[in-house]
Scaffold this motif. Structure first.
Motif, PDB file in Angstrom:
ATOM      1  N   GLU A 154     -50.749  53.808 -49.353  1.00  0.00           N
ATOM      2  CA  GLU A 154     -51.927  54.612 -49.683  1.00  0.00           C
ATOM      3  C   GLU A 154     -52.356  55.466 -48.498  1.00  0.00           C
ATOM      4  OE1 GLU A 154     -53.548  55.366 -52.246  1.00  0.00           O
ATOM      5  OE2 GLU A 154     -53.308  53.847 -53.782  1.00  0.00           O
ATOM      6  N   ALA A 155     -52.374  54.870 -47.321  1.00  0.00           N
ATOM      7  CA  ALA A 155     -52.736  55.628 -46.126  1.00  0.00           C
ATOM      8  C   ALA A 155     -51.714  56.728 -45.867  1.00  0.00           C
ATOM      9  CB  ALA A 155     -52.825  54.695 -44.919  1.00  0.00           C
ATOM     10  N   ALA A 156     -50.432  56.409 -46.080  1.00  0.00           N
ATOM     11  CA  ALA A 156     -49.377  57.396 -45.867  1.00  0.00           C
ATOM     12  C   ALA A 156     -49.563  58.609 -46.769  1.00  0.00           C
ATOM     13  CB  ALA A 156     -48.009  56.764 -46.107  1.00  0.00           C
ATOM     14  N   LEU A 157     -49.917  58.375 -48.031  1.00  0.00           N
ATOM     15  CA  LEU A 157     -50.101  59.498 -48.955  1.00  0.00           C
ATOM     16  C   LEU A 157     -51.262  60.396 -48.523  1.00  0.00           C
ATOM     17  CD1 LEU A 157     -49.464  58.248 -52.592  1.00  0.00           C
ATOM     18  CD2 LEU A 157     -47.924  59.426 -51.026  1.00  0.00           C
ATOM     19  N   THR A 158     -52.292  59.787 -47.992  1.00  0.00           N
ATOM     20  CA  THR A 158     -53.422  60.589 -47.503  1.00  0.00           C
ATOM     21  C   THR A 158     -53.026  61.402 -46.282  1.00  0.00           C
ATOM     22  OG1 THR A 158     -55.000  58.940 -48.319  1.00  0.00           O
ATOM     23  CG2 THR A 158     -55.806  60.506 -46.684  1.00  0.00           C
ATOM     24  N   LEU A 159     -52.225  60.821 -45.433  1.00  0.00           N
ATOM     25  CA  LEU A 159     -51.829  61.498 -44.195  1.00  0.00           C
ATOM     26  C   LEU A 159     -50.756  62.558 -44.415  1.00  0.00           C
ATOM     27  CD1 LEU A 159     -51.809  58.337 -41.923  1.00  0.00           C
ATOM     28  CD2 LEU A 159     -53.286  60.334 -41.603  1.00  0.00           C
ATOM     29  N   GLY A 164     -44.543  66.227 -48.413  1.00  0.00           N
ATOM     30  CA  GLY A 164     -44.158  65.259 -47.399  1.00  0.00           C
ATOM     31  C   GLY A 164     -43.501  64.038 -48.035  1.00  0.00           C
ATOM     32  N   LEU A 165     -42.714  63.328 -47.242  1.00  0.00           N
ATOM     33  CA  LEU A 165     -41.899  62.226 -47.756  1.00  0.00           C
ATOM     34  C   LEU A 165     -42.263  60.908 -47.096  1.00  0.00           C
ATOM     35  CD1 LEU A 165     -39.375  61.334 -49.455  1.00  0.00           C
ATOM     36  CD2 LEU A 165     -38.020  61.830 -47.393  1.00  0.00           C
ATOM     37  N   VAL A 166     -42.453  59.875 -47.927  1.00  0.00           N
ATOM     38  CA  VAL A 166     -42.610  58.521 -47.407  1.00  0.00           C
ATOM     39  C   VAL A 166     -41.403  57.710 -47.845  1.00  0.00           C
ATOM     40  CG1 VAL A 166     -44.078  57.861 -49.375  1.00  0.00           C
ATOM     41  CG2 VAL A 166     -44.041  56.438 -47.331  1.00  0.00           C
ATOM     42  N   VAL A 167     -40.809  56.991 -46.891  1.00  0.00           N
ATOM     43  CA  VAL A 167     -39.660  56.120 -47.142  1.00  0.00           C
ATOM     44  C   VAL A 167     -40.095  54.694 -46.835  1.00  0.00           C
ATOM     45  CG1 VAL A 167     -37.286  55.555 -46.506  1.00  0.00           C
ATOM     46  CG2 VAL A 167     -38.041  57.945 -46.540  1.00  0.00           C
ATOM     47  N   PHE A 193     -45.849  45.973 -55.429  1.00  0.00           N
ATOM     48  CA  PHE A 193     -45.728  47.293 -54.822  1.00  0.00           C
ATOM     49  C   PHE A 193     -44.774  48.171 -55.631  1.00  0.00           C
ATOM     50  CE2 PHE A 193     -43.279  50.145 -52.070  1.00  0.00           C
ATOM     51  CZ  PHE A 193     -44.296  50.942 -51.563  1.00  0.00           C
ATOM     52  N   ASN A 194     -43.607  47.636 -55.968  1.00  0.00           N
ATOM     53  CA  ASN A 194     -42.617  48.412 -56.711  1.00  0.00           C
ATOM     54  C   ASN A 194     -43.166  48.870 -58.063  1.00  0.00           C
ATOM     55  OD1 ASN A 194     -40.736  48.097 -54.656  1.00  0.00           O
ATOM     56  ND2 ASN A 194     -39.767  46.321 -55.586  1.00  0.00           N
ATOM     57  N   ALA A 195     -43.896  47.987 -58.737  1.00  0.00           N
ATOM     58  CA  ALA A 195     -44.462  48.342 -60.043  1.00  0.00           C
ATOM     59  C   ALA A 195     -45.523  49.431 -59.909  1.00  0.00           C
ATOM     60  CB  ALA A 195     -45.057  47.098 -60.708  1.00  0.00           C
ATOM     61  N   LYS A 196     -46.341  49.343 -58.863  1.00  0.00           N
ATOM     62  CA  LYS A 196     -47.385  50.350 -58.664  1.00  0.00           C
ATOM     63  C   LYS A 196     -46.794  51.720 -58.342  1.00  0.00           C
ATOM     64  CE  LYS A 196     -51.201  47.391 -57.066  1.00  0.00           C
ATOM     65  NZ  LYS A 196     -52.070  47.055 -55.903  1.00  0.00           N
ATOM     66  N   VAL A 197     -45.789  51.750 -57.478  1.00  0.00           N
ATOM     67  CA  VAL A 197     -45.186  53.031 -57.121  1.00  0.00           C
ATOM     68  C   VAL A 197     -44.471  53.634 -58.326  1.00  0.00           C
ATOM     69  CG1 VAL A 197     -43.560  54.211 -55.595  1.00  0.00           C
ATOM     70  CG2 VAL A 197     -44.942  52.343 -54.712  1.00  0.00           C
ATOM     71  N   ARG A 198     -43.837  52.799 -59.139  1.00  0.00           N
ATOM     72  CA  ARG A 198     -43.191  53.280 -60.363  1.00  0.00           C
ATOM     73  C   ARG A 198     -44.164  54.083 -61.228  1.00  0.00           C
ATOM     74  NH1 ARG A 198     -42.436  48.481 -64.050  1.00  0.00           N
ATOM     75  NH2 ARG A 198     -44.684  48.861 -64.183  1.00  0.00           N
ATOM     76  N   ASP A 199     -45.417  53.642 -61.271  1.00  0.00           N
ATOM     77  CA  ASP A 199     -46.412  54.272 -62.136  1.00  0.00           C
ATOM     78  C   ASP A 199     -47.289  55.289 -61.419  1.00  0.00           C
ATOM     79  OD1 ASP A 199     -45.488  52.632 -64.184  1.00  0.00           O
ATOM     80  OD2 ASP A 199     -46.927  51.040 -63.722  1.00  0.00           O
ATOM     81  N   ASP A 200     -46.972  55.579 -60.162  1.00  0.00           N
ATOM     82  CA  ASP A 200     -47.804  56.479 -59.368  1.00  0.00           C
ATOM     83  C   ASP A 200     -47.423  57.933 -59.640  1.00  0.00           C
ATOM     84  OD1 ASP A 200     -49.384  57.741 -57.525  1.00  0.00           O
ATOM     85  OD2 ASP A 200     -48.615  56.659 -55.781  1.00  0.00           O
ATOM     86  N   LYS A 201     -48.284  58.654 -60.337  1.00  0.00           N
ATOM     87  CA  LYS A 201     -48.002  60.027 -60.715  1.00  0.00           C
ATOM     88  C   LYS A 201     -48.265  61.025 -59.587  1.00  0.00           C
ATOM     89  CE  LYS A 201     -47.005  58.468 -64.737  1.00  0.00           C
ATOM     90  NZ  LYS A 201     -45.566  58.217 -65.044  1.00  0.00           N
ATOM     91  N   ARG A 202     -48.693  60.522 -58.444  1.00  0.00           N
ATOM     92  CA  ARG A 202     -48.942  61.414 -57.309  1.00  0.00           C
ATOM     93  C   ARG A 202     -47.660  61.792 -56.586  1.00  0.00           C
ATOM     94  NH1 ARG A 202     -52.991  57.654 -54.097  1.00  0.00           N
ATOM     95  NH2 ARG A 202     -51.358  56.181 -54.778  1.00  0.00           N
ATOM     96  N   VAL A 203     -46.556  61.124 -56.932  1.00  0.00           N
ATOM     97  CA  VAL A 203     -45.307  61.320 -56.194  1.00  0.00           C
ATOM     98  C   VAL A 203     -44.129  61.548 -57.133  1.00  0.00           C
ATOM     99  CG1 VAL A 203     -46.102  59.869 -54.270  1.00  0.00           C
ATOM    100  CG2 VAL A 203     -44.749  58.840 -56.132  1.00  0.00           C
ATOM    101  N   PHE A 216     -38.089  56.215 -51.986  1.00  0.00           N
ATOM    102  CA  PHE A 216     -38.381  57.558 -51.515  1.00  0.00           C
ATOM    103  C   PHE A 216     -39.465  58.134 -52.420  1.00  0.00           C
ATOM    104  CE2 PHE A 216     -34.059  56.488 -50.593  1.00  0.00           C
ATOM    105  CZ  PHE A 216     -33.840  56.935 -49.306  1.00  0.00           C
ATOM    106  N   ALA A 217     -40.595  58.467 -51.854  1.00  0.00           N
ATOM    107  CA  ALA A 217     -41.706  59.010 -52.618  1.00  0.00           C
ATOM    108  C   ALA A 217     -42.129  60.339 -51.992  1.00  0.00           C
ATOM    109  CB  ALA A 217     -42.882  58.046 -52.650  1.00  0.00           C
ATOM    110  N   LEU A 218     -41.972  61.403 -52.751  1.00  0.00           N
ATOM    111  CA  LEU A 218     -42.320  62.742 -52.290  1.00  0.00           C
ATOM    112  C   LEU A 218     -43.694  63.112 -52.829  1.00  0.00           C
ATOM    113  CD1 LEU A 218     -40.863  65.220 -50.808  1.00  0.00           C
ATOM    114  CD2 LEU A 218     -40.552  66.117 -53.130  1.00  0.00           C
ATOM    115  N   LYS A 219     -44.620  63.392 -51.936  1.00  0.00           N
ATOM    116  CA  LYS A 219     -45.993  63.682 -52.354  1.00  0.00           C
ATOM    117  C   LYS A 219     -46.057  65.025 -53.088  1.00  0.00           C
ATOM    118  CE  LYS A 219     -50.714  64.226 -50.567  1.00  0.00           C
ATOM    119  NZ  LYS A 219     -51.567  64.164 -49.359  1.00  0.00           N
ATOM    120  N   ARG A 220     -46.665  65.002 -54.254  1.00  0.00           N
ATOM    121  CA  ARG A 220     -46.825  66.229 -55.027  1.00  0.00           C
ATOM    122  C   ARG A 220     -47.913  67.118 -54.451  1.00  0.00           C
ATOM    123  NH1 ARG A 220     -46.332  63.800 -61.224  1.00  0.00           N
ATOM    124  NH2 ARG A 220     -44.048  63.863 -61.301  1.00  0.00           N
TER     125      ARG A 220
END
Length: 220
Positions: A154-159, A164-167, A193-203, A216-220
């Protein structure tokens, strides 16, 4: 039809023989770390090279690392950053990060490294309060205590800036995420964590069964 190659030790050695380009300073750090009791915490040289490629591919200038240990991924990132680039690195251990500092000096990239010792959640909170920090990072690598992965993410997405890419490392946890008899705090935290990121529409999302599983989550 899904085709999957069985990556045994011989094939892994072959892959390394045709692709690995490990700088001497990273090899020396890997050898030194291999002598330590917790050496399994170190990422593989192939993974370090992959991180370096990603940093260069997205044109990262400002990176963040949560979880340093002896600094293999940190050094791989710092070496990949352009002149004037920086990587903010968070870890709780003075002992292990002293090795990271030493090798950053040897590699001539200590000026790119901002190492902050303390609880990573507190360090991230402080970083988020810094003027201009939010939305300014290009790349984040998370490889720390699994129970706090979601907070770090969560902090990574804000930053991160848009694009930008979080791995995130260790998301398959040696296959334990599939074993329902494994109910320890780390494994259950990774499943959540895996289930939450799967459903995270921000990335934009991809999970690869590489190393111990990488998200690998790329911020939209």
């Amino acid at each position: 039809m899904r085709i999957q190659v069985d990556v045994n030790e011989a094939l892994q050695d072959y892959v390394a023989s045709i692709s690995l380009r490990e700088p001497d300073v990273l090899r020396d750090l890997r050898v030194k770390t291999s002598e330590l009791p917790l050496s399994l915490m170190q990422i593989s040289p192939e993974q370090g090279q992959f991180i370096s490629l990603l940093v260069k591919a997205i044109g990262a200038k400002k990176a963040l690392e949560v979880g340093v240990f002896t600094g293999y991924s940190l050094l791989a990132t710092a070496l990949a950053l352009p002149e004037g680039g920086s990587v903010t690195a968070l870890d709780i251990s003075e002992e292990w990060t002293a090795i990271a500092r030493d090798f950053a000096e040897r590699a001539g990239v200590s000026d790119k490294v901002d190492l902050r010792i303390g609880d990573a959640r507190a360090s991230l909170d402080a970083l988020l309060l810094e003027e201009g920090a939010a939305g300014s990072f290009d790349f984040v690598f998370i490889d720390a205590d699994k129970e706090n992965y979601w907070a770090y993410y969560e902090a990574a997405l804000t930053l991160l800036r848009p694009g930008g890419l979080v791995v995130v490392d260790n998301v398959l946890w040696h296959g334990a995420v599939l074993d329902e008899t494994k109910q320890d705090s780390e494994t259950t935290a990774l499943r959540e964590f895996n289930a939450k990121v799967r459903d995270d529409k921000r990335v934009e999302l991809s999970v690869l069964p590489f190393a111990d599983g990488l998200t690998f989550a790329l911020k939209r």
